[in-house]
Design a protein around this motif. Structure first.
Motif, short mmCIF file in Angstrom:
data_model
loop_
_atom_site.label_atom_id
_atom_site.label_comp_id
_atom_site.label_asym_id
_atom_site.label_seq_id
_atom_site.Cartn_x
_atom_site.Cartn_y
_atom_site.Cartn_z
N VAL B 63 0.89 -1.10 0.16
CA VAL B 63 0.03 -0.19 -0.05
C VAL B 63 0.96 1.13 0.00
O VAL B 63 1.69 1.34 0.86
N GLY B 64 0.54 2.30 -0.90
CA GLY B 64 1.40 3.57 -1.12
C GLY B 64 0.98 4.35 0.54
O GLY B 64 -0.07 3.96 0.81
N MET B 65 2.06 5.15 0.59
CA MET B 65 1.86 5.86 1.95
C MET B 65 0.51 6.49 1.75
O MET B 65 -0.42 6.89 2.75
N HIS B 66 0.10 7.16 0.55
CA HIS B 66 -0.90 8.12 0.42
C HIS B 66 -2.24 7.36 0.89
O HIS B 66 -3.04 8.06 1.32
N GLY B 67 -2.20 6.05 0.58
CA GLY B 67 -3.43 5.18 0.55
C GLY B 67 -3.58 4.97 2.27
O GLY B 67 -4.78 4.56 2.46
N MET B 68 -2.53 5.01 2.95
CA MET B 68 -2.98 4.88 4.50
C MET B 68 -3.35 6.33 5.18
O MET B 68 -3.67 6.08 6.20
N LYS B 69 -3.19 7.14 4.50
CA LYS B 69 -3.29 8.56 5.09
C LYS B 69 -4.70 8.69 5.31
O LYS B 69 -5.64 8.68 4.22
N ILE B 70 -5.19 9.06 6.57
CA ILE B 70 -6.78 9.57 6.68
C ILE B 70 -6.71 10.98 6.44
O ILE B 70 -6.22 11.64 7.64
N LYS B 71 -7.62 11.60 5.62
CA LYS B 71 -7.50 12.99 5.62
C LYS B 71 -9.10 13.34 5.98
O LYS B 71 -9.73 12.59 6.81
N TYR B 72 -9.49 14.32 5.13
CA TYR B 72 -10.87 14.81 5.47
C TYR B 72 -11.99 13.73 5.35
O TYR B 72 -13.00 14.08 5.70
N GLY B 73 -11.80 12.84 4.40
CA GLY B 73 -12.72 11.75 4.23
C GLY B 73 -12.79 10.73 5.58
O GLY B 73 -14.09 10.25 5.77
N TRP B 74 -12.09 10.83 6.46
CA TRP B 74 -12.29 9.76 7.71
C TRP B 74 -12.51 8.71 7.60
O TRP B 74 -13.08 8.10 8.12
N CYS B 75 -12.13 8.01 6.31
CA CYS B 75 -12.38 6.70 5.85
C CYS B 75 -14.15 6.30 6.01
O CYS B 75 -14.25 5.47 6.59
N MET B 76 -14.51 7.20 5.40
CA MET B 76 -16.20 7.16 5.72
C MET B 76 -16.70 5.93 5.39
O MET B 76 -17.42 5.05 5.79
N GLY B 77 -16.19 5.15 4.26
CA GLY B 77 -16.33 3.97 3.67
C GLY B 77 -16.31 2.80 4.65
O GLY B 77 -17.04 1.83 4.92
N GLY B 78 -15.03 2.83 5.28
CA GLY B 78 -14.64 2.07 6.43
C GLY B 78 -15.71 2.04 7.55
O GLY B 78 -16.08 1.21 8.13
N ILE B 79 -15.84 3.52 7.88
CA ILE B 79 -16.92 3.56 8.94
C ILE B 79 -18.19 3.18 8.51
O ILE B 79 -19.02 2.44 9.37
N THR B 80 -18.75 3.21 7.20
CA THR B 80 -20.02 2.59 6.73
C THR B 80 -20.25 1.19 7.12
O THR B 80 -20.98 0.42 7.50
N PHE B 81 -18.88 0.41 6.54
CA PHE B 81 -18.76 -0.93 6.96
C PHE B 81 -18.95 -1.46 8.38
O PHE B 81 -19.54 -2.22 8.66
N PHE B 82 -18.13 -0.41 9.19
CA PHE B 82 -17.93 -0.75 10.67
C PHE B 82 -19.37 -0.83 11.07
O PHE B 82 -20.09 -1.80 11.99
N LEU B 83 -20.54 0.26 10.69
CA LEU B 83 -22.04 0.32 11.10
C LEU B 83 -22.45 -0.84 10.60
O LEU B 83 -23.48 -1.22 11.25
N PHE B 84 -22.21 -1.07 9.41
CA PHE B 84 -22.92 -2.64 8.88
C PHE B 84 -22.52 -3.58 9.84
O PHE B 84 -23.68 -4.45 10.25
N LEU B 85 -21.39 -3.93 10.26
CA LEU B 85 -21.23 -5.10 10.90
C LEU B 85 -21.82 -4.80 12.34
O LEU B 85 -22.45 -5.76 12.96
#
Ligand code: HEM
Ligand code: FES
Lengths: 194, 269
Positions: B63-85
């Motif tokens: 994974v490129g460094m830029h892909g690990m950076k959490i910026k203004y999006g706050w990994c919203m897709g990830g949060i959505t998935f977390f909420l689904f779980l």
């Protein structure tokens, strides 16, 4: 011999199995799809009966003084119908908002029905006087039983819809002339002696 | 002095008998089938770890460094998935008490609220996470739009995303009826009546009269299993909500994540 070879050339074994195989699969998936869709349409419903006995007309109070109508709410909860008594007789208004199906409320002091969902207002005749409802409140059919009580039909066959009959382009918010011909006569209106 | 020197002439403080035990454990098939590539001290080994693990393989091997950076999006897709779980877990627990039957549904909600141990927090978690998921999935979509991540090669994942958005909304809608309260009842009355205005398929929609569509054979009828919201509508909403839609959503999410791995992250999340 030759003929067979020619046939083989036109439809090779591979092509034959290819076509039959895919045809079979498509037929299977297609019919399963249709069957699956059909499954969601029940053949029998256990819904409440669409007819009920509303008692005798004399049980409903007539308007007095300068009252226009008396709206009787006794059937509203169980049958979703108001029995409305005016000076000439009685009619049954279906308590289903013609906008999106909520149950309006009757406000006697304002002499109108108002729907809590999106604010449609109807006058006692069911005509829309405000809000998004596209047609007047439906009328249910009233028939007299031999014993003099009223049989009210609220189901599909009993409901008088505004624009179903008169195929007009603009949605009638008020009853049209042709509709008025119908709704103030039996079976949508029961004439009573004053 | 009781220190012993190992092969690399390093001082080891592990007593020999423990070492023997470790060595034995490491030689067992069980250990070897879990840790296949040994200690990941080189880049090829690290990549092999990702590739050979079922749980890790949905991540990129690199994974490129830029892909690990959490910026203004706050990994919203990830949060959505977390909420689904979260919704899946709390939802399964709710199913132990809730019965989708006309006379029980509302009372079961009351029971969950007042008598079931931890029922109130369970139900609130489910309800708030449901509202939250609708919110975050929209934010996620907005993020993807503003970062231009819908552009090729990710255009297909955008399409999958649109379906996921639709499923999220449908889950929210079907779940809303289940308490069988005034709010849900009328919301679903209104919502399904809108379905009856569907062109061709709804009995009040344009052109449907040419197909002979009536109140008892249109699309609304199939949705609520009758001509009015009643027990059939409740059980249908329940089955779609608890089984049908989550299964479809799960399948699409698996696809969504696999696509992300294939296309790579577009930039900081
Ligand atoms: C159930 C709903 C959804 C879940 C659980 C979900 C989950 C995810 C996750 C975890 C990521 C990784 C990047 C991130 O977290 O920002 C992602 C990326 C992405 N999602 Fe979603 N998503 C959902 C709905 C949507 C919707 C509604 C759209 C748009 C219509 C969408 C389009 C995309 C695209 C194009 C990417 C790749 C973005 C990039 O590489 O920067 N997804 N999704
Ligand atoms: S349902 Fe009555 S105004 Fe919308």
């Amino acid at each position: 011999m030759d003929k067979e070879n020619e046939f083989e050339k036109r439809v090779s074994r591979r092509r034959f199995f290819n076509i039959t195989g895919w045809t079979g699969l498509c037929a299977f998936l297609g019919s399963s799809g249709v069957a699956g869709a059909r499954f969601f349409y029940p053949k029998i419903l256990y819904e409440p009966a669409s007819t009920f006995n509303a008692g005798r007309p004399e049980e409903y109070t007539a308007p007095a003084g300068n009252e226009r109508v008396v709206v009787d709410e006794r059937w509203k909860k169980n049958q979703r119908v108001w029995m409305v008594r005016n000076r000439e007789g009685i009619y049954a208004v279906v308590a289903v908002c013609t906008h999106l199906g909520c149950t309006p409320n009757w406000f006697p002091t304002e002499v109108r029905f108002k729907c809590p969902c999106h604010g449609s207002n109807f006058n006692p005749e069911g005509e829309v006087i405000a809000g998004p409802a596209p047609e007047p409140l439906f009328r249910a059919r009233i028939e007299l039983a031999p014993d003099g009580s009223m049989i009210v039909t609220t189901g599909l066959l009993g409901i008088r819809r505004a624009n179903l009959q008169t195929q007009k382009k603009t949605l009638g918010v008020f009853w049209t002339e042709e509709e008025k011909e119908v709704i103030w006569k039996p079976p949508y209106f029961l004439q009573l002696k004053a | 002095m009781s220190t012993n020197l190992n092969n690399n002439n390093e001082v080891s403080f592990v007593p020999p008998f423990l070492k023997k035990i470790f060595e034995y454990i490491k030689s067992t098939p069980v250990w070897k089938s879990i840790f296949r590539v040994g200690y990941p001290d080189t880049m090829p080994k690290r990549m092999a770890v990702m590739r050979s693990s079922f749980y890790m393989h949905i991540f990129p091997t690199k994974v490129g460094m830029h892909g690990m950076k959490i910026k203004y999006g706050w990994c919203m897709g990830g949060i959505t998935f977390f909420l689904f779980l979260l919704l899946t877990i709390t939802g399964i627990l709710l199913m132990f008490y809730y019965v989708p039957e006309e006379h029980r549904a509302y009372n079961d909600m009351k029971d969950l609220r007042y008598v079931v141990p931890f029922g109130m927090i369970l139900r609130n978690m489910h309800r708030w996470a449901a509202h939250g998921m609708v919110f975050t999935v929209i934010l996620h979509m907005i993020r993807v739009f503003y970062t231009g991540s819908y552009k090729p090669p990710r255009q297909f994942n955008w399409t999958v995303g649109v379906l996921l958005l639709l499923l999220t909304l449908l889950l929210s809608f079907t779940g809303y009826l289940l308490p069988w309260d005034q709010l849900g009842f009328w919301a679903v009355t209104v919502g399904t009546n809108m379905a009856s205005a569907t062109p061709l398929l709804g009995y009040e929609g344009p052109f449907s009269k040419y197909l002979g569509i009536q109140i008892d054979n249109d699309i609304r009828f199939a949705l609520i299993g009758g001509t009015r919201i009643g027990p059939n509508a409740l059980i249908r909403a329940y089955v779609w909500h608890c089984v049908g839609l989550p299964l479809i959503a799960t399948a699409l999410m698996i696809f969504h994540f696999w696509r992300i791995r294939k296309d790579g992250f577009s930039g900081p999340m």
